[in-house]
Scaffold this motif. Sequence first.
Motif, PDB file in Angstrom:
ATOM      1  N   LYS A   1       0.824  -1.212   0.000  1.00  0.00           N
ATOM      2  CA  LYS A   1       0.000   0.000   0.000  1.00  0.00           C
ATOM      3  C   LYS A   1       0.859   1.263   0.000  1.00  0.00           C
ATOM      4  N   GLU A   2       2.147   1.122   0.269  1.00  0.00           N
ATOM      5  CA  GLU A   2       3.023   2.276   0.395  1.00  0.00           C
ATOM      6  C   GLU A   2       3.572   2.706  -0.967  1.00  0.00           C
ATOM      7  N   LEU A   3       3.840   4.002  -1.100  1.00  0.00           N
ATOM      8  CA  LEU A   3       4.301   4.585  -2.360  1.00  0.00           C
ATOM      9  C   LEU A   3       5.594   3.941  -2.841  1.00  0.00           C
ATOM     10  N   ASP A   4       6.484   3.591  -1.932  1.00  0.00           N
ATOM     11  CA  ASP A   4       7.772   3.010  -2.308  1.00  0.00           C
ATOM     12  C   ASP A   4       7.637   1.690  -3.051  1.00  0.00           C
ATOM     13  N   PHE A   5       6.474   1.036  -2.922  1.00  0.00           N
ATOM     14  CA  PHE A   5       6.294  -0.293  -3.500  1.00  0.00           C
ATOM     15  C   PHE A   5       5.190  -0.310  -4.560  1.00  0.00           C
ATOM     16  N   ALA A   6       5.037   0.804  -5.273  1.00  0.00           N
ATOM     17  CA  ALA A   6       3.993   0.920  -6.285  1.00  0.00           C
ATOM     18  C   ALA A   6       4.177  -0.111  -7.405  1.00  0.00           C
ATOM     19  N   GLY A   7       5.424  -0.346  -7.814  1.00  0.00           N
ATOM     20  CA  GLY A   7       5.679  -1.323  -8.868  1.00  0.00           C
ATOM     21  C   GLY A   7       5.275  -2.719  -8.451  1.00  0.00           C
ATOM     22  N   ALA A   8       5.624  -3.096  -7.231  1.00  0.00           N
ATOM     23  CA  ALA A   8       5.256  -4.408  -6.714  1.00  0.00           C
ATOM     24  C   ALA A   8       3.744  -4.514  -6.562  1.00  0.00           C
ATOM     25  N   ARG A   9       3.089  -3.420  -6.165  1.00  0.00           N
ATOM     26  CA  ARG A   9       1.632  -3.418  -6.025  1.00  0.00           C
ATOM     27  C   ARG A   9       0.968  -3.658  -7.382  1.00  0.00           C
ATOM     28  N   ALA A  10       1.509  -3.041  -8.430  1.00  0.00           N
ATOM     29  CA  ALA A  10       0.950  -3.225  -9.770  1.00  0.00           C
ATOM     30  C   ALA A  10       1.121  -4.671 -10.237  1.00  0.00           C
ATOM     31  N   ARG A  11       2.291  -5.256  -9.976  1.00  0.00           N
ATOM     32  CA  ARG A  11       2.511  -6.656 -10.370  1.00  0.00           C
ATOM     33  C   ARG A  11       1.597  -7.589  -9.584  1.00  0.00           C
ATOM     34  N   SER A  12       1.409  -7.310  -8.301  1.00  0.00           N
ATOM     35  CA  SER A  12       0.519  -8.123  -7.484  1.00  0.00           C
ATOM     36  C   SER A  12      -0.914  -8.038  -8.000  1.00  0.00           C
ATOM     37  N   GLY A  13      -1.318  -6.848  -8.446  1.00  0.00           N
ATOM     38  CA  GLY A  13      -2.655  -6.675  -8.996  1.00  0.00           C
ATOM     39  C   GLY A  13      -2.846  -7.464 -10.288  1.00  0.00           C
ATOM     40  N   ARG A  14      -1.838  -7.453 -11.141  1.00  0.00           N
ATOM     41  CA  ARG A  14      -1.911  -8.221 -12.386  1.00  0.00           C
ATOM     42  C   ARG A  14      -2.006  -9.719 -12.097  1.00  0.00           C
ATOM     43  N   LEU A  15      -1.253 -10.169 -11.115  1.00  0.00           N
ATOM     44  CA  LEU A  15      -1.281 -11.588 -10.753  1.00  0.00           C
ATOM     45  C   LEU A  15      -2.671 -11.981 -10.247  1.00  0.00           C
ATOM     46  N   ASP A  16      -3.234 -11.160  -9.379  1.00  0.00           N
ATOM     47  CA  ASP A  16      -4.561 -11.447  -8.836  1.00  0.00           C
ATOM     48  C   ASP A  16      -5.612 -11.445  -9.940  1.00  0.00           C
ATOM     49  N   GLU A  17      -5.513 -10.508 -10.878  1.00  0.00           N
ATOM     50  CA  GLU A  17      -6.469 -10.436 -11.984  1.00  0.00           C
ATOM     51  C   GLU A  17      -6.398 -11.680 -12.865  1.00  0.00           C
ATOM     52  N   ALA A  18      -5.177 -12.125 -13.179  1.00  0.00           N
ATOM     53  CA  ALA A  18      -5.023 -13.309 -14.031  1.00  0.00           C
ATOM     54  C   ALA A  18      -5.536 -14.555 -13.325  1.00  0.00           C
ATOM     55  N   ARG A  19      -5.230 -14.687 -12.039  1.00  0.00           N
ATOM     56  CA  ARG A  19      -5.697 -15.841 -11.264  1.00  0.00           C
ATOM     57  C   ARG A  19      -7.217 -15.839 -11.181  1.00  0.00           C
ATOM     58  N   SER A  20      -7.793 -14.680 -10.907  1.00  0.00           N
ATOM     59  CA  SER A  20      -9.248 -14.568 -10.803  1.00  0.00           C
ATOM     60  C   SER A  20      -9.912 -14.895 -12.136  1.00  0.00           C
ATOM     61  N   ALA A  21      -9.305 -14.440 -13.237  1.00  0.00           N
ATOM     62  CA  ALA A  21      -9.875 -14.706 -14.555  1.00  0.00           C
ATOM     63  C   ALA A  21      -9.823 -16.198 -14.877  1.00  0.00           C
ATOM     64  N   LEU A  22      -8.749 -16.866 -14.513  1.00  0.00           N
ATOM     65  CA  LEU A  22      -8.657 -18.317 -14.711  1.00  0.00           C
ATOM     66  C   LEU A  22      -9.751 -19.040 -13.922  1.00  0.00           C
TER      67      LEU A  22
END
Length: 214
Positions: free
Chosen positions: A119-140
């Motif tokens: 949730k912290e600004l320093d980890f925005a890139g990791a947050r975006a990757r985590s979101g993509r992973l969750d979206e792909a898993r949910s779509a499967l």
Amino acid sequence: MEGTPEARERDDEPLRDLILRNAAALFAADGYRKTSTREIADACKVEISAVFHHFASKAEIMNTILKHDLGAAVEAAERQLAGRGSPALRLYRYLVEDLSVALRSPYAIGINATSGLLKELDFAGARARSGRLDEARSALISQGIEAGEFVEMDPGAASKAIEWTIEGSLAEAATRSMDDPDGVAHEIAGLCLRGLLVDADSIEGIRHDFPTAV
């Protein structure tokens, strides 16, 4: 002197890798916030300036670890989402690939080390990757429900349950060596899939067809 970047680079393990490995172990044991850069340097038996020679901050160390593990997981999930075969087979394939890579990672940290960080600004890139992973898993999972392979459920909630199972397994893996990471990956993948399948016994057929998934 021994421990400087120049001296360490002549060893079998480059200092940069040593920093990441020891930082991951400390993050897994004590959490990110409770681990200092000084403690990381001490674990590597180097001066703190040697750590800053390779990384600008503790946050950069953690981001490098997260990019290493999350990047591979996102690639696997998105490839299986667009792949051929039944949704159950593709989800199983993703899970085995994600877990096999993660269980071999020298940087396994587990969910306790990252709790709240994304949730912290320093980890925005990791947050975006985590979101993509969750979206792909949910779509499967949604594809599996539509195909009648998975029971009716909230795909997002199911994806989170799988995430917690994976992260808990990685937290355990961070505390000990593992003789058969591929075997463990199949067992955990099977556990996750059984909770989704309309016919839990079909897991054996999915395992049989596993090599044909792409």
